[in-house]
Design an enzyme around this catalytic site. Structure first.
Site, short mmCIF file in Angstrom:
data_model
loop_
_atom_site.label_atom_id
_atom_site.label_comp_id
_atom_site.label_asym_id
_atom_site.label_seq_id
_atom_site.Cartn_x
_atom_site.Cartn_y
_atom_site.Cartn_z
N LEU A 232 0.83 -1.20 0.00
CA LEU A 232 0.00 0.00 0.00
C LEU A 232 0.87 1.25 0.00
O LEU A 232 0.68 2.15 -0.83
CB LEU A 232 -0.94 0.02 1.21
CG LEU A 232 -1.69 1.32 1.46
CD1 LEU A 232 -2.59 1.68 0.28
CD2 LEU A 232 -2.49 1.24 2.74
N TYR A 233 1.82 1.32 0.91
CA TYR A 233 2.65 2.52 1.02
C TYR A 233 3.46 2.74 -0.26
O TYR A 233 3.60 3.87 -0.72
CB TYR A 233 3.58 2.44 2.24
CG TYR A 233 2.84 2.28 3.55
CD1 TYR A 233 1.60 2.88 3.77
CD2 TYR A 233 3.37 1.52 4.58
CE1 TYR A 233 0.93 2.73 4.96
CE2 TYR A 233 2.71 1.37 5.79
CZ TYR A 233 1.48 1.97 5.97
OH TYR A 233 0.82 1.82 7.16
N SER A 234 3.97 1.68 -0.85
CA SER A 234 4.71 1.82 -2.12
C SER A 234 3.80 2.37 -3.21
O SER A 234 4.20 3.24 -3.99
CB SER A 234 5.29 0.47 -2.56
OG SER A 234 6.30 0.06 -1.67
#
Length: 155
Positions: free
Chosen positions: A129-131
Site C-alpha cells: 500500500l505505502y509503495s
C-alpha cells in the site's frame, strides 16, 4: 465506501481497543510505550505524541473503521503512524482511504511536503500500500525488521 476523516470520540477508542488482540499486536501497532492490556478510556493519553494529531476514518454510519496519527518528523517532515483498520474493513480499501486522507491532512496541517512512516518488513500488505502511494524505502534509516519510508509531494 463513503468515509470521513474526523477527530476520535470516546466510543471510537473502545472500538479501537477491541481490534488489539494481544501484547505483540499492541506493540507492533503502538510501540513499546503502550502497555497491554490497557483500558480503552486511557488510549487518548497513552497515544499522545507531542505536537501530534489523531484521526478516525469513519464510515457512512459514523462508525470508526480506521485510526491513524501524525506528528512532527525529522528535518521538517511529518511522520504518520499507529495506523490500524478494523478487522471487518480490512481488504476493502479502507487502509488506502485512511492513508490518503491522513497524508492530505498531515500536509495541510503542517505545511510539510515530505511524509515519513515506519512499517514492519513482514507486513507485506502495508508495504505494498505505502509503495503504491509513492513511499520509498530509505535504507540508511531502516533496521533489520522496520523499514523507514518517505514520500515527497510534487510541488
Amino acid at each position: 465506501m463513503q468515509t470521513t476523516l474526523r477527530t476520535p470520540e470516546k466510543a471510537d477508542y473502545k472500538a479501537i481497543a477491541a481490534w488489539i488482540s494481544d501484547k505483540k499486536a499492541c506493540s507492533r501497532w503502538a510501540g513499546p510505550s503502550v502497555p497491554f492490556p490497557f483500558a480503552a478510556a486511557n488510549l487518548p493519553e497513552l497515544l499522545a505524541v507531542e505536537g501530534g494529531s489523531s484521526y478516525c476514518l469513519s464510515d457512512s454510519n459514523n462508525r470508526c473503521v480506521g485510526f491513524g496519527q501524525f506528528w512532527p518528523g525529522k528535518h521538517g517532515a511529518v511522520h504518520i503512524g499507529r495506523i490500524i483498520i478494523s478487522p471487518e474493513a480490512r481488504g476493502k480499501g479502507a487502509g488506502r482511504l485512511l492513508c490518503e486522507k491522513l497524508i492530505a491532512q498531515a500536509r495541510q496541517s503542517t505545511g510539510a511536503s515530505t511524509v515519513t512512516l515506519l512499517v514492519y518488513l513482514d507486513n507485506h500488505a502495508a508495504r505494498s500500500l505505502y509503495s503504491s502511494l509513492g513511499f520509498l524505502v530509505i535504507e540508511s534509516e531502516s533496521t533489520h525488521d522496520l523499514l523507514f519510508m518517505s514520500s515527497t509531494a510534487n510541488r
